[in-house]
Design a protein around this motif. Sequence first.
Motif, PDB file in Angstrom:
ATOM      1  N   LYS A 184       0.899  -1.747  -0.080  1.00 45.39           N
ATOM      2  CA  LYS A 184       0.146  -0.411   0.096  1.00 45.39           C
ATOM      3  C   LYS A 184       1.258   0.965  -0.161  1.00 45.39           C
ATOM      4  N   ALA A 185       1.994   1.555   0.694  1.00 37.64           N
ATOM      5  CA  ALA A 185       2.986   2.474   1.075  1.00 37.64           C
ATOM      6  C   ALA A 185       3.485   2.712  -0.516  1.00 37.64           C
ATOM      7  N   LEU A 186       3.714   1.261  -1.139  1.00 34.29           N
ATOM      8  CA  LEU A 186       4.640   1.678  -2.528  1.00 34.29           C
ATOM      9  C   LEU A 186       3.787   2.294  -3.666  1.00 34.29           C
ATOM     10  N   LYS A 187       2.403   1.785  -3.622  1.00 37.60           N
ATOM     11  CA  LYS A 187       1.541   2.421  -4.612  1.00 37.60           C
ATOM     12  C   LYS A 187       1.413   3.296  -4.203  1.00 37.60           C
ATOM     13  N   ALA A 188       1.137   4.059  -2.834  1.00 40.25           N
ATOM     14  CA  ALA A 188       0.962   5.442  -2.846  1.00 40.25           C
ATOM     15  C   ALA A 188       2.659   6.673  -3.372  1.00 40.25           C
ATOM     16  N   LEU A 189       3.750   6.321  -2.514  1.00 42.22           N
ATOM     17  CA  LEU A 189       4.736   5.920  -3.459  1.00 42.22           C
ATOM     18  C   LEU A 189       5.207   6.710  -4.863  1.00 42.22           C
ATOM     19  N   LEU A 190       5.053   5.869  -5.428  1.00 47.53           N
ATOM     20  CA  LEU A 190       5.093   4.983  -6.847  1.00 47.53           C
ATOM     21  C   LEU A 190       3.623   6.849  -7.613  1.00 47.53           C
ATOM     22  N   ALA A 191       2.704   6.531  -6.782  1.00 45.92           N
ATOM     23  CA  ALA A 191       1.924   7.023  -7.649  1.00 45.92           C
ATOM     24  C   ALA A 191       1.965   8.927  -7.435  1.00 45.92           C
ATOM     25  N   ASP A 192       2.619   9.112  -6.653  1.00 44.27           N
ATOM     26  CA  ASP A 192       3.354  10.992  -6.433  1.00 44.27           C
ATOM     27  C   ASP A 192       4.014  11.901  -7.223  1.00 44.27           C
ATOM     28  N   ASP A 193       5.130  10.291  -8.397  1.00 43.70           N
ATOM     29  CA  ASP A 193       6.391  10.933  -8.974  1.00 43.70           C
ATOM     30  C   ASP A 193       5.870   9.899 -10.741  1.00 43.70           C
ATOM     31  N   PRO A 194       4.786  10.968 -11.706  1.00 44.27           N
ATOM     32  CA  PRO A 194       4.778  10.825 -13.007  1.00 44.27           C
ATOM     33  C   PRO A 194       6.002  10.164 -13.296  1.00 44.27           C
ATOM     34  N   ALA A 195       6.890   9.698 -13.406  1.00 50.96           N
ATOM     35  CA  ALA A 195       7.676   8.888 -13.852  1.00 50.96           C
ATOM     36  C   ALA A 195       7.267   7.510 -13.305  1.00 50.96           C
ATOM     37  N   THR A 196       6.580   7.888 -12.172  1.00 49.86           N
ATOM     38  CA  THR A 196       6.792   6.025 -11.834  1.00 49.86           C
ATOM     39  C   THR A 196       5.439   5.712 -11.843  1.00 49.86           C
ATOM     40  N   LYS A 197       4.522   6.664 -12.147  1.00 46.08           N
ATOM     41  CA  LYS A 197       2.969   6.008 -11.598  1.00 46.08           C
ATOM     42  C   LYS A 197       2.251   4.654 -12.809  1.00 46.08           C
ATOM     43  N   ARG A 198       2.717   4.784 -13.599  1.00 52.56           N
ATOM     44  CA  ARG A 198       2.974   3.387 -14.340  1.00 52.56           C
ATOM     45  C   ARG A 198       3.603   2.215 -13.933  1.00 52.56           C
ATOM     46  N   ILE A 199       4.345   2.039 -12.828  1.00 55.05           N
ATOM     47  CA  ILE A 199       4.985   0.871 -12.177  1.00 55.05           C
ATOM     48  C   ILE A 199       3.740  -0.535 -11.778  1.00 55.05           C
ATOM     49  N   THR A 200       3.531  -1.267 -12.174  1.00 60.45           N
ATOM     50  CA  THR A 200       2.582  -1.855 -11.267  1.00 60.45           C
ATOM     51  C   THR A 200       2.843  -2.350  -9.830  1.00 60.45           C
TER      52      THR A 200
END
Length: 90
Positions: free
Chosen positions: A39-55
């Motif tokens: 859950k924390a990882l998803k939130a972290l990645l969603a905050d960065d436009p370069a990483t929001k596409r990481i599954t």
Amino acid sequence: MRLSIIGGGQIGTSVARAAARSGNYRDITISEADPEARKALKALLADDPATKRITVTDSNAKAANRADLVVLATPIDQFGPVTQEIAPKL
């Protein structure tokens, strides 16, 4: 190329973020077993436009099955069990 990282800790997340920023991977997946860490990882990645596409997934086998390259970023004592788990998918 499709990249999967088994382990969503600091090392796995850093590898995924660098790979996403490089633009060399069309699909990046991180497998993380712990629900709170996921859950924390998803939130972290969603905050960065370069990483929001990481599954982010909870399945090592699913992550390995869809990858051209698999990076193990788990604690060293988990390499054996994780390798046995994902071997049939490679």
